[in-house]
Write an enzyme that holds these catalytic residues in place. Structure first.
Site, PDB file in Angstrom:
ATOM      1  CG  ASP B 123      39.612  16.489   7.141  1.00 32.41           C
ATOM      2  OD1 ASP B 123      38.804  15.591   6.864  1.00 32.41           O
ATOM      3  OD2 ASP B 123      40.837  16.415   6.884  1.00 32.41           O
ATOM      4  CG  ASP B 125      44.741  16.146   5.598  1.00 28.04           C
ATOM      5  OD1 ASP B 125      45.793  15.926   6.222  1.00 28.04           O
ATOM      6  OD2 ASP B 125      43.613  16.022   6.099  1.00 28.04           O
ATOM      7  CG  ASP B 127      43.272  13.188   7.565  1.00 28.35           C
ATOM      8  OD1 ASP B 127      44.415  13.097   8.047  1.00 28.35           O
ATOM      9  OD2 ASP B 127      42.453  14.067   7.920  1.00 28.35           O
ATOM     10  CG  ASP B 166      17.439  32.334  11.745  1.00 26.60           C
ATOM     11  OD1 ASP B 166      16.657  33.278  11.858  1.00 26.60           O
ATOM     12  OD2 ASP B 166      18.671  32.474  11.684  1.00 26.60           O
ATOM     13  CD  GLU B 354      17.515   6.544  -9.574  1.00 24.98           C
ATOM     14  OE1 GLU B 354      16.518   6.652 -10.321  1.00 24.98           O
ATOM     15  OE2 GLU B 354      18.276   5.569  -9.608  1.00 24.98           O
ATOM     16  CG  LEU B 411      17.830   9.812 -12.551  1.00 28.23           C
ATOM     17  CD1 LEU B 411      18.821  10.669 -13.342  1.00 28.23           C
ATOM     18  CD2 LEU B 411      17.358  10.560 -11.319  1.00 28.23           C
ATOM     19  CB  CYS B 648       8.184   0.355 -14.243  1.00 27.99           C
ATOM     20  SG  CYS B 648       8.929   0.347 -15.888  1.00 27.99           S
TER      21      CYS B 648
END
Lengths: 666, 666
Positions: B123, B125, B127, B166, B354, B411, B648
């Site tokens: 794919d 393009d 879409d 694997d 996060e 962060l 925090c």
């Protein structure tokens, strides 16, 4: 260039600040004003330029210092700068007076200013001279319109194994040592006495620290001393500056060529640090940055003029050396013979080293790349070549075993080409490899990564694993011509050989014999054209070889922008050994030594027709019209029998490109 | 697209060759012709298009097949192609007849051709649907006009420690498993019976092999089986193709996010291999390539709608959780409480994880980044979050010790911004660091490298090491607004606090007391405005803190393209601990939780004037006009006392961007 710097004024107070020339300081008047303020006025000394910024726009018209009262709104800022260094600390000032409704003066706020100029300078316009505060010094761009300072790797030492000058703080250099290094100047202008709490620091980011060494020049009465101040463990250096105008001179060496984990770019910063008071840490007030790029290692194609030819002297190649010497003399070059104590029985001069060079606007010197192949010649580069004017670099894998594809017969470079509009003014590196599906041999990754990382001769990966020795110089080479194209690409061609033999057979020459005078090389029966042509297995094997060579032909046409008329096919024959790998059936003419118009070609010992070898005749007919002189050298005993040819036993050091690599656009 | 392929004809022979649709075959007629040939003619079947190329130019005019005799010159080539697959082997042919002077027929050369179509499709393009032989499938470009297929990292498994598939050759997936993977189709058209000596092979270069897994769909009668065919140790896979038209379906998963040694680009090739005869190795005839880019990990700024709010339940924060719950309900979100067996006494929800997400045209799912900080919460992400629809990624340094700058309070990400014409439609990541000259703390390099390598939220490094906890959320945050700008940046501001306190002192409120009701927190003497303002050491320390914060203000203005009117200063005060590092003097209001218009702000316990805290009043006056609702939460006991605030202890999972990351131009 840094953005504006924020400063906080406080009504009822006069603070001190340092203003670095070329930067602006912004202060929020609304935040500094006492309650009840509706307007303000500004006074300032001549050395300060001031503008009032309201609603994000600088106010034009009445100059701020003229006593005009300005309305104070939220977001009203004062923005000022100085363009001359102070002669004394705090010799300039800005005072803001705040007024209530009705014009009554409430209070004022002020700042004493000391102007200082700081500029870290390098040769960003690449002309060999350090400029003053070039706008281009903090970036690096390729191409003829590009810019950016350049560093040379100081790989031209007595020994490559001297640790970088971390332990050796004081080194006494002579002027020549410094000629390789790039000059950097820290220019400081300020008052005679430096204000308290300020210091200037030079530093490198961790990522650049192990890539450079920075030396500072001190001039005591006897000799010049160069102290190592930055690089390796030294991340920063407090500059000795006691006031006034100073130009501190530094010299920078590179420690590493570009590599897969190192783009070649390094940066150095100079910061002015300010400590407000005892017990509080310093903060930076201003930072200047310079960016430099380490010059790459560059290879030289056959189209560049030969200078020195290297060959090993062994017990059995006295005659070969004599022939080479004649050729070298004819070509006007110098022969450098490497004797037994250095070559230790290893004759493959082509495989152990590759001659290249490195180049900066201020200096250029040859640099040899030492192959990890580990034959008898492995001491050659260090013992015989490395020196004050000759650099050395190598990439040795720690765990990976090397193969014959790590010999530098498998490392070549094309002449300059243009491919679909993209120019390669320094040519393209050619490396032999295997097909991914075969699990075959490749050049060891460290060396391959190194070559790709130099960027300016974008490598092309060819297919050479079909050969026993697996080296590209067994099927392709380039010769210089004096026409517009400038060169021809020569390819080994079984098809050309079979075509020639069939023609001769048709002309009735089928019984012409090969290897005359070299009877011991093959079985005692004579090898004739008829025998070769009727050997079906040999035919089939060479069809396969031709497909392999054609696969490379197609890649080379595409990646070097060549057409059929740029290619000359030299007759060659191969056979497959018991591992299915190809070896030459007769001395492989394409594996030749190219000395401008003089070519040293392996004598093929082809079928003799009328006393002349028809392969030599064919080759002459292809190359002499281009102005090239063919000299066939006997290498059967000492090279071909060991699966190498003339070129494998020699190495040519050439004159470097005049073209500046920093004008390439990779 | 490959260049032309070289084929060798031989007079007196008819060879067989395979012609891949969409490619050209070139053959050197001059080399194939017998001696004495001066002209030639060409015949060919309808399925072959033929052109004569002379002097590098295709000859127009008389069609080659019309019986015309063409002059044979050096460099005369035949170039042909097929555009329909053969139904039977060798069902097309080209024959060249060679003529001597005078037109006498000497000999001929021919080739039987079998046409085959091979196309490896993805794919490209973007879409969500695989195209047929897109011209863009072998390259990848950024931006709204860009193209290139996209891979998701399958980090949403039961356990992140399952080795990549694997050892598990056969896995039974359900349809949902495959929904994450990117679809690839190998389309082959050829004769009913495949000619002997040909096979089609899918392969990956070594550099891509450990980055992807490729699965092939087989449909037995019961269930669908997906076999692992490429990736890890499997470098190539022989395709089962028995002839005719076939569409083989593959699914691809990514195994690694982009990183400092991995740009995110992988390639897969399909090659048609030809074996000439027994005993000779195969050579490739045609290779098709697709390039895919692994989707990055993307963070979500405060301007995106909140969905779930996470908090830890501990012995001492029952009241806090009650307050948070009220706020969360008001904001229309869901509260997720993490209990003791998972939090193990670690309350710093903001620091451990996060929330982010990853996104491809065909699928998108949240992905949590787990901090290497190693507190009690380290099992949280794996136990509670990781699942079929929730991914997990972490970067753990082996040797480097972590610091509080590795907690994810350090962060953050800005809202979308435009900076000097360059757009950052997904905002920019903000990371706190130290000045290079100080030898201070930084975020651990592995995590920093990971964040930079995602590319689409180009990080900005701020200065946070002046703080004891060293985290950016202690001095900056962003709140959404409904105007054109879309947000404001809030900064902690000692200057704003001192200005407020001085105004109140001038108004005669100097004896107003702070920390009312929290007597145990400070010394038993009352802390009044007068006391604070007369504490010279505190004044000096906050001047230093203001400089540090202003340094960041200047960087943020420059790197996020902000002006003063985009910034709101919230009153704050700090003090320096015995290491010279800053800690808040009263609960730090900027460290708030942002739930769209509802803000959960640490209750500052500022001076009470008329029964109202003047700091709360000031903050409301700054934020309420923007349509924001301020809710002050008491966090002194359970967070502030431990040097953390409301934010925090919480973490917000938000709705991802609608903007497609592949439209960014990094």
């Amino acid at each position: 260039m840094a953005g504006d710097r924020t400063l906080r004024l406080q009504h009822g107070n006069r603070i001190q600040a340092l203003c670095v020339l070329g930067t602006h300081i912004t202060t929020d008047l609304y935040g500094a004003a006492p309650a009840g303020t509706v307007s303000f006025s500004v006074k300032h000394t001549e050395g300060v330029s001031v503008e009032v910024v309201s609603q994000g726009q600088a106010e034009v018209g009445a100059a701020p210092g003229s006593g005009t009262q300005w309305p104070l709104e939220e977001g009203t800022l004062l923005r000022f700068s100085m363009n001359q260094a102070s002669t004394e600390v705090n010799d300039n000032k800005v005072t803001v007076s705040f007024y209530a409704e009705g014009g009554q003066h409430i209070n004022q706020a002020g700042v004493f200013l000391t102007g200082m100029g700081i500029s870290l300078d390098v040769d960003a316009d690449q002309d060999g001279v350090v400029e003053k505060n070039s706008p281009n010094k903090a970036s690096w761009t390729w191409g003829p319109e590009g810019h950016g300072a350049i560093l040379l790797v100081s790989c031209n030492k007595e020994s490559p194994f001297t640790p970088a000058s971390d332990s050796n703080d004081e080194r006494v250099f002579n002027k020549e040592d410094l000629l390789d290094m790039s000059r950097m100047v820290l220019r400081i202008e300020g008052p005679q006495r430096v204000p308290r709490g300020y210091e200037i620091v030079l530093y490198v980011p961790v990522s650049s620290a192990d890539k450079i060494g920075v030396f500072h020049v001190q001039n005591p009465f006897f000799g010049q001393r160069y102290v190592h101040v930055l690089g390796q463990r030294k991340l920063y250096h407090v500059v000795q500056y006691t006031g006034g105008a100073a130009e501190l001179e530094f010299f920078i060496e590179g420690l590493h060529f570009p590599d897969d984990s190192f783009s070649g770019l390094v940066s150095i910063h100079a910061s002015l640090l300010e400590t407000l008071a005892e017990g509080v840490p310093p903060t930076p007030v201003f930072t200047d940055t310079v960016v430099l790029r380490v010059a790459p290692w560059i290879m030289m194609p056959n189209t560049l003029a030969p200078v020195n030819i290297f060959v090993c002297s062994l017990k059995d190649n006295y005659l070969f050396i004599k022939e080479i010497k004649n050729l070298v003399n004819k070509a006007g070059c110098e022969l450098k013979v490497c004797f037994g104590y250095t070559n230790r029985g290893d004759r493959w001069m082509q495989d152990e080293i590759e001659f290249g060079y490195t180049h900066a606007p201020h200096k250029s010197f040859p640099v040899v790349l030492d192959s990890p192949r580990g034959g008898g010649l492995e001491q050659l580069a260090i013992r015989e070549l490395l020196g004050p004017d000759f650099g050395y670099v190598s990439r040795e894998p720690l765990f990976e075993a090397t193969t014959s594809l790590d010999s530098f017969g498998n490392l070549e470079v094309s002449p300059p080409v243009t491919v679909a509009g993209k120019e390669y003014p320094l040519g393209r590196i050619l490396i032999g490899s295997s097909f991914p599906t075969s699990g075959g041999r490749r050049m060891t990754r460290l060396v391959r990564d190194f070559l790709y990382a130099q960027q300016v001769q974008a490598p092309v990966e060819l297919y050479s694993d079909w050969l026993s020795m697996g080296q590209v110089n067994e099927f392709v080479t380039f010769v210089p011509t004096s026409d517009t194209k400038g060169f021809r690409m020569l390819m080994a061609s079984p098809v050309a050989c079979y075509k020639l033999f069939r023609e001769k057979q048709k002309e009735g020459q089928g019984e012409a014999t090969m290897f005359k005078g070299k009877g011991g090389q093959r079985d005692t029966k004579r090898v004739t054209i008829n025998k070769v042509l009727s050997n079906d297995i040999l035919v089939q094997q060479n069809q396969y070889v031709q497909r392999c060579i054609d696969w490379n032909r197609d890649i080379l046409k595409k990646e070097l922008g060549l057409t059929e008329k740029d290619i000359i096919d030299l007759p060659a024959l191969f056979k497959l050994d018991k591992h299915g790998k190809a070896v030459p059936y007769f001395p492989n003419m394409v594996t030749m030594i190219v000395l401008a118009k003089d070519l040293g070609i392996p004598k093929p010992f082809g079928p003799l027709l009328g006393g002349e070898c028809c392969l030599e005749r064919q080759t002459r007919s292809l190359l002499e019209p281009l102005g090239l002189r063919c000299c066939f050298l006997e290498d059967v005993a000492c090279y071909h029998g060991r699966l190498g040819e003339v070129r494998c036993g020699t190495n040519v050091q050439r004159r470097p490109f005049a073209f500046k690599w920093w004008h390439v656009t990779p």
